[in-house]
Design a protein around this motif. Structure first.
Motif, PDB file in Angstrom:
ATOM      1  N   PRO A 145      -6.570 -14.283  12.515  1.00  0.00           N
ATOM      2  CA  PRO A 145      -7.293 -13.457  11.542  1.00  0.00           C
ATOM      3  C   PRO A 145      -8.191 -12.433  12.228  1.00  0.00           C
ATOM      4  O   PRO A 145      -8.465 -12.520  13.420  1.00  0.00           O
ATOM      5  N   GLU A 146      -8.651 -11.471  11.417  1.00  0.00           N
ATOM      6  CA  GLU A 146      -9.566 -10.460  11.949  1.00  0.00           C
ATOM      7  C   GLU A 146     -10.904 -11.085  12.320  1.00  0.00           C
ATOM      8  O   GLU A 146     -11.462 -10.804  13.373  1.00  0.00           O
ATOM      9  N   THR A 147     -11.448 -11.965  11.444  1.00  0.00           N
ATOM     10  CA  THR A 147     -12.702 -12.690  11.710  1.00  0.00           C
ATOM     11  C   THR A 147     -12.492 -14.148  11.335  1.00  0.00           C
ATOM     12  O   THR A 147     -11.507 -14.510  10.684  1.00  0.00           O
ATOM     13  N   ALA A 148     -13.450 -15.023  11.731  1.00  0.00           N
ATOM     14  CA  ALA A 148     -13.341 -16.454  11.411  1.00  0.00           C
ATOM     15  C   ALA A 148     -14.712 -16.975  10.951  1.00  0.00           C
ATOM     16  O   ALA A 148     -15.749 -16.587  11.499  1.00  0.00           O
ATOM     17  N   PRO A 149     -14.726 -17.864   9.958  1.00  0.00           N
ATOM     18  CA  PRO A 149     -16.016 -18.353   9.405  1.00  0.00           C
ATOM     19  C   PRO A 149     -16.630 -19.518  10.148  1.00  0.00           C
ATOM     20  O   PRO A 149     -17.758 -19.892   9.876  1.00  0.00           O
TER      21      PRO A 149
END
Length: 666
Positions: A466-470
Motif C-alpha cells: 500500500p501507499e501508507t500503513a496504519p
C-alpha cells in the motif's frame, strides 16, 4: 541547363535478373553515406568538376514528400549511351574499354554503383543532358522487382528533348519516396564523405552538401606521423602506398577511428579498421584515439574480375587474398608499433605530471624502492589508458595511499592483475579512491544493504504494497521512500514529505497563501540547479486518472507562485495510467512532468546500484560511498521489522541521500 523544346516520349529497357535490384541496391547500400558516395564516384568517373548534393531540411523532414538530389557537371549521356551503358547492370566499364575522362582513373568497375540510390529511396529519376539533348528516365524499385530465378526485360518510360545549348552537359539524380524515418544530418554527411574521398579527389572535384563543401571532422591531434603530409612507402612485394596516422587527444567517433583505405581516390576499406590487431596489440585501448589514411591504388589496378580485391559496396578489402598479404602484414606491424608508442608516450606524460606535483613527488620518493617502481608503473598505466589529465593526479593520489595505508596493501595485487585491462584498471583505482574516506572495510555493509533494499523494493511492488500503513509491521511505499529517498532517483534529493502547500509557501515567504487550502504533497525533491520536483505516489494497484494528473498540476502551479524557480512534477504508480491515447500523449509531451511506474523506479535504482555487487568483489569503480555509514542500523531494522517508522523515527526526518545539492550550492 537552359529551357528547351517539349519532350518526346521514349521507352527505355533494362534487363533484370530475379531479385538483382534488391540484393545489389536495396540490401547492399544500407549506409546512406556509402550510397551517396557511390553516386559521387559516378560523377567523378564522368569527369565532373562539381557535385551538388541537396538534402531535405531535418526540421521539416517528410520522407514521402522530400527528395535527395545529386547533380553534377560531368559528361552527361545521350539517350543512346544511357541505354547502352547506364541501363546495363553489371557492365564493367574498364573491361569494355571505356575511355578515361580528363585523365582520371575510373573509380567504378562493377557497373552497379548506379543502384546505390535504391539504398535511400524507392524511386530514382535520372535526368542527363549532352550534345544538345536532354534525356530523362525514372526507375522505381517496386516496378523492377522480379521473382527469384527469372530474367526479364522491363520497359522504363522516359523522354528526350532538344536543348538550345549543345555545350551543356551533366546529370541529375533525384531520389524520392525516401526509405529512412530520420533525415540525414548535413554536417555529419560532409564529414563522412570527406573521410571516403582522398584529398586529391576533393582538390579536383568540388563536393557540396546543401551548398557547403565537404570537410574533415575537426580533430586535434596530439601526435601525427609524419608531422605534415604523407609517407610514401614500398611494400615487400614492390607495390607502393602512401599513408599517415595520428592520435587525437580525445575519443574519436567511430567513423574517425582507425584507418580508412583509399583506392583510386575512394574508400575501399571503411573505418574503424586496425588490420585485426586491436584486440591483441599492446596499448590496444589507444584505438579509440588512432586515426589515419592509407592510399593503395594497386588494390584496384586491373580490369578483370580476378584482379578485384574490394567488396561490391566498397566497404571492405578481401584481406584473405594472398595478393594483399604484403599490405596486411605491413599494416599489422605498423598498427602494433603505433599503439605501443602511443601507450609509452602517454605513460611518460603521466609520470612527468605526477613528478611535477611537489606533494605527489615527495610521497612517491618516500616509498621503498620496490614500491616506488611499482607505483610508477601503475601511474604510467593510468596515462597509457588515456585517463583525463584532470583526474590523473587524484587517481595517482589513490595509488600512493594504497602503499601508505596498510589496510590497502592487499589491493596492490589486484592492481597488478588488472593492469593490462585499461578500463578495469582505472575503475579499480577509482574504487580505492572512493574508499579512502571510510574507516573500515566493514562499511561495505552499506553497499550490500542498498542492494538488499532494492530487492525488497521489488518484492513490495510484486506484493502490491500500500501507499501508507496504519500500524507497525506493515510495509508501505511512503515510509520506504522516506527512509531511502535515493530509490526515487539517485540524482534527486528529497527535501520534505507530506507537507501542506500553504505551509510550504509560507516557509518560502509567500504571505498570500490560502489558509483554507488543506492540500498536501507527498514529497518535494531537488533535482539540481534549483529545480524542484513535486512528487505524488500511488499504491502499486492504483491506476492514475486524468483527475490525479490535474491535481498534481494544481500543486505545482501553486508552488510556482513563490517564484522559487522551475517546479516540475513526477507521478509514480503501479498499474499504469487510465488515459486515452490523445490525453496520454499530451501529458507525455509536456517537459514539466514525468509519468512513472514503480517498476521503472525500481529498474532505475537497480541499474544505478547493481554495480555495487561487483564492489563487494573488488573489480568495479565507485566514488559515491560518502555519508553511508549511518545507514547500516536502519537498513537492518527495515529488513527485519518492515518499512514502517514510528512517531519518534519520523521526527528524525528523512534518511541519508547520496548527494547533497543544497550543500553543493552553498
Amino acid at each position: 541547363m537552359t529551357s528547351s523544346a517539349a519532350p518526346v516520349e521514349k521507352d527505355f529497357s533494362i534487363a533484370v535478373m530475379g531479385r538483382t535490384l534488391e540484393h545489389l541496391g536495396v540490401q547492399m547500400y544500407k549506409r546512406r553515406d556509402a550510397a551517396l558516395a557511390e553516386l559521387v564516384a559516378n560523377a567523378w568517373d564522368a569527369g565532373a568538376t562539381e557535385v551538388v548534393i541537396t538534402l531535405p531540411d531535418p526540421r521539416t523532414y517528410n520522407r514521402e514528400q522530400d527528395e535527395i538530389i545529386v547533380r553534377d557537371d560531368g559528361a552527361g549521356m545521350t539517350d543512346e549511351s544511357l541505354q547502352s551503358d547506364y541501363l546495363v547492370i553489371g557492365r564493367n566499364r574498364r573491361a569494355a574499354g571505356q575511355a578515361e575522362i580528363g585523365g582520371r582513373k575510373p573509380m567504378g568497375r562493377k557497373g552497379i554503383g548506379k543502384l546505390a540510390g535504391f539504398g535511400l529511396a524507392q524511386r530514382m529519376k535520372v535526368d542527363t543532358w549532352r550534345d544538345g539533348s536532354n534525356t530523362t528516365v525514372t526507375l522505381d524499385v517496386d516496378l523492377l522487382k522480379t521473382p527469384a530465378g527469372d530474367v526479364r526485360t522491363l520497359t522504363l518510360p522516359g523522354s528526350v528533348r532538344t536543348i538550345p545549348n549543345a555545350d551543356d552537359h551533366g546529370t541529375c539524380i533525384t531520389l524520392s519516396n525516401l526509405k529512412h524515418a530520420s533525415a540525414l544530418d548535413p554536417e555529419l554527411l560532409r564529414h563522412n564523405l570527406a573521410r571516403r574521398f582522398s584529398r586529391s579527389v576533393r582538390g579536383r572535384m568540388l563536393i557540396l552538401v546543401n551548398g557547403v563543401a565537404i570537410n574533415d571532422a575537426p580533430v586535434n591531434l596530439s601526435h601525427r606521423e609524419p608531422e605534415q603530409g604523407e609517407i610514401e612507402e614500398e611494400l615487400p612485394d614492390g607495390n607502393r602506398i602512401t599513408w599517415w596516422a595520428g592520435f587525437s587527444d580525445k575519443t574519436l567517433s567511430t567513423e574517425m577511428q582507425g584507418f580508412v583505405v583509399i583506392v583510386r581516390g575512394k574508400t575501399a576499406q571503411a573505418p574503424p579498421f586496425f588490420f585485426g590487431v586491436e584486440s591483441r596489440a599492446s596499448g590496444q585501448h589507444g584505438t579509440k584515439y588512432l586515426t589515419g589514411v592509407i592510399e593503395a591504388d594497386f588494390l584496384d589496378d586491373g580490369a578483370d574480375d580476378d584482379s578485384d580485391h574490394i567488396s561490391t559496396d566498397r566497404q571492405e578489402v578481401d584481406w584473405s587474398d594472398e595478393s594483399v598479404s604484403a599490405l596486411r602484414q605491413w599494416g599489422e606491424t605498423v598498427v602494433r608499433r603505433l599503439l605501443r608508442e602511443h601507450s609509452s608516450r602517454k605513460g611518460d606524460q603521466a609520470k612527468k605530471r605526477v613528478q611535477d606535483n611537489p606533494n605527489l613527488a615527495k610521497r612517491l620518493d618516500a616509498l621503498d624502492r620496490k614500491s616506488k617502481e611499482q607505483a610508477r608503473r601503475f601511474i604510467g598505466a593510468l596515462g597509457a589508458s588515456n585517463t583525463d589529465p584532470e583526474r590523473l593526479e587524484a587517481l595517482a593520489d589513490t595509488i600512493l595511499r594504497a602503499y601508505e595505508y596498510r589496510q590497502f596493501h592487499d589491493y596492490i595485487e589486484q592492481l597488478d592483475l588488472v593492469i593490462e585491462d585499461p578500463e578495469k584498471f582505472e575503475q579499480t583505482i577509482d574504487l580505492l579512491r572512493g574508499w579512502r574516506v571510510l574507516e573500515s572495510r566493514a562499511v561495505l555493509e552499506v553497499v550490500k544493504g542498498r542492494l538488499d533494499i532494492v530487492d525488497k523494493f521489488h518484492s513490495m511492488i510484486v506484493d502490491d504494497a500500500p501507499e501508507t500503513a496504519p500500524r507497525v509491521g506493515r510495509d508501505n511505499m511512503h515510509d520506504l521512500i522516506a527512509d531511502f529517498p535515493w530509490l526515487i532517483n539517485p540524482e534527486w534529493q528529497v527535501l520534505a514529505e507530506e507537507k501542506r502547500i500553504t505551509s510550504q509557501l509560507r516557509e518560502w515567504g509567500f504571505a498570500d497563501a490560502d489558509p483554507d487550502d488543506r492540500t498536501r504533497y507527498d514529497f518535494l525533491a531537488l533535482r539540481g540547479e534549483g529545480r524542484l520536483v513535486v512528487i505524488e505516489i500511488k499504491r502499486s494497484g492504483h491506476s492514475v486518472s486524468i483527475d490525479d494528473l490535474h491535481q498534481i498540476d494544481r500543486y505545482a502551479e501553486k508552488l510556482r507562485q513563490a517564484e522559487t524557480g522551475e517546479v516540475s512534477m513526477a507521478v509514480i504508480t503501479g498499474s499504469g495510467y487510465t488515459l486515452s491515447g490523445t490525453a496520454r500523449k499530451g501529458w507525455q509531451d509536456r517537459d514539466d512532468i514525468e509519468l512513472l511506474t514503480w517498476a521503472e523506479i525500481h529498474a532505475r535504482a537497480k541499474s544505478f546500484y547493481e554495480h555495487y555487487r561487483a564492489v563487494l568483489e573488488g573489480d568495479v569503480d565507485d566514488s559515491g560511498f560518502g555519508r553511508k555509514a549511518s545507514e547500516i542500523a536502519r537498513t537492518r531494522n527495515v529488513l527485519t521489522s518492515g518499512a514502517y517508522r514510528g512517531p519518534t523515527e519520523r521526527s528524525v526526518g528523512l534518511g541519508n541521500q547520496d548527494r547533497d545539492y543544497l550543500a553543493d550550492e552553498r
